[in-house]
Design a protein around this motif. Sequence first.
Motif, PDB file in Angstrom:
ATOM      1  N   PRO A 206       0.818  -1.230   0.000  1.00  0.00           N
ATOM      2  CA  PRO A 206       0.000   0.000   0.000  1.00  0.00           C
ATOM      3  C   PRO A 206       0.843   1.268   0.000  1.00  0.00           C
ATOM      4  O   PRO A 206       0.412   2.298  -0.536  1.00  0.00           O
ATOM      5  CB  PRO A 206      -0.839  -0.116   1.284  1.00  0.00           C
ATOM      6  CG  PRO A 206      -0.216  -1.187   2.101  1.00  0.00           C
ATOM      7  CD  PRO A 206       0.522  -2.084   1.169  1.00  0.00           C
ATOM      8  N   GLU A 207       2.037   1.173   0.567  1.00  0.00           N
ATOM      9  CA  GLU A 207       2.906   2.356   0.583  1.00  0.00           C
ATOM     10  C   GLU A 207       3.303   2.755  -0.843  1.00  0.00           C
ATOM     11  O   GLU A 207       3.157   3.918  -1.240  1.00  0.00           O
ATOM     12  CB  GLU A 207       4.145   2.047   1.423  1.00  0.00           C
ATOM     13  CG  GLU A 207       4.939   3.266   1.801  1.00  0.00           C
ATOM     14  CD  GLU A 207       6.179   2.898   2.608  1.00  0.00           C
ATOM     15  OE1 GLU A 207       6.165   1.877   3.326  1.00  0.00           O
ATOM     16  OE2 GLU A 207       7.169   3.644   2.491  1.00  0.00           O
ATOM     17  N   ASN A 208       3.774   1.785  -1.603  1.00  0.00           N
ATOM     18  CA  ASN A 208       4.175   2.082  -2.987  1.00  0.00           C
ATOM     19  C   ASN A 208       3.003   2.546  -3.833  1.00  0.00           C
ATOM     20  O   ASN A 208       3.109   3.504  -4.609  1.00  0.00           O
ATOM     21  CB  ASN A 208       4.814   0.848  -3.650  1.00  0.00           C
ATOM     22  CG  ASN A 208       6.164   0.529  -3.054  1.00  0.00           C
ATOM     23  OD1 ASN A 208       6.824   1.399  -2.482  1.00  0.00           O
ATOM     24  ND2 ASN A 208       6.569  -0.730  -3.155  1.00  0.00           N
ATOM     25  N   ARG A 209       1.892   1.855  -3.694  1.00  0.00           N
ATOM     26  CA  ARG A 209       0.710   2.214  -4.489  1.00  0.00           C
ATOM     27  C   ARG A 209       0.253   3.635  -4.142  1.00  0.00           C
ATOM     28  O   ARG A 209      -0.021   4.447  -5.018  1.00  0.00           O
ATOM     29  CB  ARG A 209      -0.439   1.228  -4.239  1.00  0.00           C
ATOM     30  CG  ARG A 209      -0.313  -0.155  -4.866  1.00  0.00           C
ATOM     31  CD  ARG A 209      -0.112  -0.107  -6.356  1.00  0.00           C
ATOM     32  NE  ARG A 209      -1.064   0.784  -6.986  1.00  0.00           N
ATOM     33  CZ  ARG A 209      -0.792   1.557  -8.035  1.00  0.00           C
ATOM     34  NH1 ARG A 209       0.381   1.529  -8.596  1.00  0.00           N
ATOM     35  NH2 ARG A 209      -1.703   2.369  -8.531  1.00  0.00           N
ATOM     36  N   SER A 210       0.143   3.931  -2.855  1.00  0.00           N
ATOM     37  CA  SER A 210      -0.394   5.226  -2.431  1.00  0.00           C
ATOM     38  C   SER A 210       0.514   6.365  -2.871  1.00  0.00           C
ATOM     39  O   SER A 210       0.041   7.410  -3.329  1.00  0.00           O
ATOM     40  CB  SER A 210      -0.573   5.244  -0.908  1.00  0.00           C
ATOM     41  OG  SER A 210      -1.480   4.231  -0.524  1.00  0.00           O
ATOM     42  N   LYS A 211       1.807   6.144  -2.743  1.00  0.00           N
ATOM     43  CA  LYS A 211       2.750   7.200  -3.141  1.00  0.00           C
ATOM     44  C   LYS A 211       2.623   7.514  -4.630  1.00  0.00           C
ATOM     45  O   LYS A 211       2.698   8.667  -5.048  1.00  0.00           O
ATOM     46  CB  LYS A 211       4.179   6.779  -2.792  1.00  0.00           C
ATOM     47  CG  LYS A 211       4.483   6.923  -1.301  1.00  0.00           C
ATOM     48  CD  LYS A 211       5.976   6.856  -1.051  1.00  0.00           C
ATOM     49  CE  LYS A 211       6.418   7.265   0.345  1.00  0.00           C
ATOM     50  NZ  LYS A 211       5.550   7.083   1.462  1.00  0.00           N
ATOM     51  N   LYS A 212       2.445   6.471  -5.431  1.00  0.00           N
ATOM     52  CA  LYS A 212       2.276   6.660  -6.878  1.00  0.00           C
ATOM     53  C   LYS A 212       1.031   7.496  -7.192  1.00  0.00           C
ATOM     54  O   LYS A 212       1.058   8.401  -8.020  1.00  0.00           O
ATOM     55  CB  LYS A 212       2.128   5.293  -7.557  1.00  0.00           C
ATOM     56  CG  LYS A 212       3.317   4.953  -8.419  1.00  0.00           C
ATOM     57  CD  LYS A 212       3.062   3.758  -9.312  1.00  0.00           C
ATOM     58  CE  LYS A 212       4.422   3.265  -9.779  1.00  0.00           C
ATOM     59  NZ  LYS A 212       4.620   1.849  -9.665  1.00  0.00           N
ATOM     60  N   ILE A 213      -0.044   7.159  -6.511  1.00  0.00           N
ATOM     61  CA  ILE A 213      -1.317   7.845  -6.758  1.00  0.00           C
ATOM     62  C   ILE A 213      -1.210   9.315  -6.342  1.00  0.00           C
ATOM     63  O   ILE A 213      -1.576  10.224  -7.106  1.00  0.00           O
ATOM     64  CB  ILE A 213      -2.457   7.136  -5.974  1.00  0.00           C
ATOM     65  CG1 ILE A 213      -2.690   5.729  -6.539  1.00  0.00           C
ATOM     66  CG2 ILE A 213      -3.745   7.967  -6.010  1.00  0.00           C
ATOM     67  CD1 ILE A 213      -3.365   4.768  -5.580  1.00  0.00           C
ATOM     68  N   LEU A 214      -0.678   9.541  -5.148  1.00  0.00           N
ATOM     69  CA  LEU A 214      -0.577  10.913  -4.633  1.00  0.00           C
ATOM     70  C   LEU A 214       0.365  11.760  -5.490  1.00  0.00           C
ATOM     71  O   LEU A 214       0.057  12.920  -5.811  1.00  0.00           O
ATOM     72  CB  LEU A 214      -0.097  10.887  -3.175  1.00  0.00           C
ATOM     73  CG  LEU A 214      -1.099  10.322  -2.169  1.00  0.00           C
ATOM     74  CD1 LEU A 214      -0.418  10.014  -0.844  1.00  0.00           C
ATOM     75  CD2 LEU A 214      -2.275  11.278  -1.965  1.00  0.00           C
ATOM     76  N   ALA A 215       1.499  11.181  -5.877  1.00  0.00           N
ATOM     77  CA  ALA A 215       2.464  11.939  -6.679  1.00  0.00           C
ATOM     78  C   ALA A 215       1.855  12.317  -8.023  1.00  0.00           C
ATOM     79  O   ALA A 215       2.015  13.441  -8.508  1.00  0.00           O
ATOM     80  CB  ALA A 215       3.737  11.114  -6.881  1.00  0.00           C
ATOM     81  N   ASN A 216       1.131  11.378  -8.618  1.00  0.00           N
ATOM     82  CA  ASN A 216       0.501  11.633  -9.908  1.00  0.00           C
ATOM     83  C   ASN A 216      -0.549  12.750  -9.795  1.00  0.00           C
ATOM     84  O   ASN A 216      -0.581  13.679 -10.614  1.00  0.00           O
ATOM     85  CB  ASN A 216      -0.117  10.321 -10.405  1.00  0.00           C
ATOM     86  CG  ASN A 216      -0.796  10.436 -11.761  1.00  0.00           C
ATOM     87  OD1 ASN A 216      -1.815   9.795 -11.995  1.00  0.00           O
ATOM     88  ND2 ASN A 216      -0.259  11.231 -12.675  1.00  0.00           N
ATOM     89  N   ALA A 217      -1.373  12.685  -8.748  1.00  0.00           N
ATOM     90  CA  ALA A 217      -2.414  13.703  -8.565  1.00  0.00           C
ATOM     91  C   ALA A 217      -1.793  15.071  -8.285  1.00  0.00           C
ATOM     92  O   ALA A 217      -2.264  16.101  -8.780  1.00  0.00           O
ATOM     93  CB  ALA A 217      -3.349  13.295  -7.422  1.00  0.00           C
TER      94      ALA A 217
END
Lengths: 264, 128
Positions: A206-217
């Motif tokens: 979840p850490e990797n996934r969440s960071k990707k989503i937040l950085a993209n947004a």
Amino acid sequence: MNYSYFPGCTLKNKATDLEKYARISAEALGFTLEEIPDWQCCGGEYPMGKDEIASKLSSVRALASAKDAGKDLVTLCSACYNVLKQVNNDVQTDETVDFKVNNYLKEDDIEYHGETKVIHYLEILRDVIGWDNVKKAVKNPFTGKKIGAYYGCLLLRPGKVLQLDDPENPQLLEDFIKAIGGTPVIYAQRNECCGAYTMFEDNSIPENRSKKILANAEDMGADFLVTSCPLCRYNLLKNKGESKLDVVYFTELLAEALGLKEAN
Amino acid sequence: MENKYLKEIILQKSGVNPKKCMVCGKCSGTCPNYDSMEYHPHQFVQMVENGDIEPLLNSKSIYACLSCFACLERCPRQVEPTKLIDAVRQVVEGTRGPHHLDPNQVPSHLDDDMPQQAIVSAFRKYKK
Ligand code: SF4
Ligand code: SF4
């Protein structure tokens, strides 16, 4: 207008805001959520096995309860929506599931063959109230705010079962954002998974996934994100690291836009 | 258990027909948790079809699937790989125990904000 309502376990505990703001906004917009009696947790994840019957029963009980009330069954949580609607589809399309659940539940005088319509609260706003009327009711528009819709998985997929929106190019939350006066920000990760329950397996997922989503947004210019899923919100906030983005329930934004938040 | 029954059970549980797969790899290409998997979605499909199931039963990959339905949505042949991965997981967790998630471990994962949804979902996937 009254609807049968399935809150789910999280909305009675860690996500009480998601429910509270939904209820007061509903009243302001002219509809009421009637909690069905004695509901049981949907289990959070749709039981995919064709022979998994016991874990589908809580959904069937809820669906049957709405059928008895003669009303559509509304959910707020993306996971409840996903599980109830997929189980409903099983009862409607798989004769073995239909037979087995009814065979078990007849002891409780329950008979259910897929009659209930499962809808998400956002569908009431879109299809019954209408975005123009939501817009008219807005007192505090989010003018100038760039808001990223975070759909995650459970509101959209499987697209052919849920049929809420185009699973690859959804518009529902963007239309919601426009109705409350904000500017939607489109970013590629808006319908990719947050990592779900895998903190029990490996925190880095979840850490990797969440960071990707937040950085993209954030790269696409979002000021904050909006969601209808308590687990998405948790994962994104828990793993936000350097990100400045907050993640807010859509009902809280709605209540704020309708001028109902301060009073409550 | 003999492989031929195991394959049949997995196919029945999942409702998946692996023969429809054209091995285009789109499911694996779109999988958001590809990097955490020893066996990737298209490999599950091919390995079950070939009766090469033992390695899947022993792989942590069955717990790495997020049930995000991305592979299911985007497969051009409607193979629904996640249902096959989950069926393998159901076989593994279908024993009397011990299960992948020991309830005694749950408190160590909790914090003040964790939603019930996370816990019930983990129980459904990691402890059957
Ligand atoms: S996307 Fe579908 S057809 Fe392509 S490899 Fe995966 S399962 Fe096979
Ligand atoms: S459902 Fe599982 S295998 Fe399929 S794309 Fe999502 S994480 Fe990957």
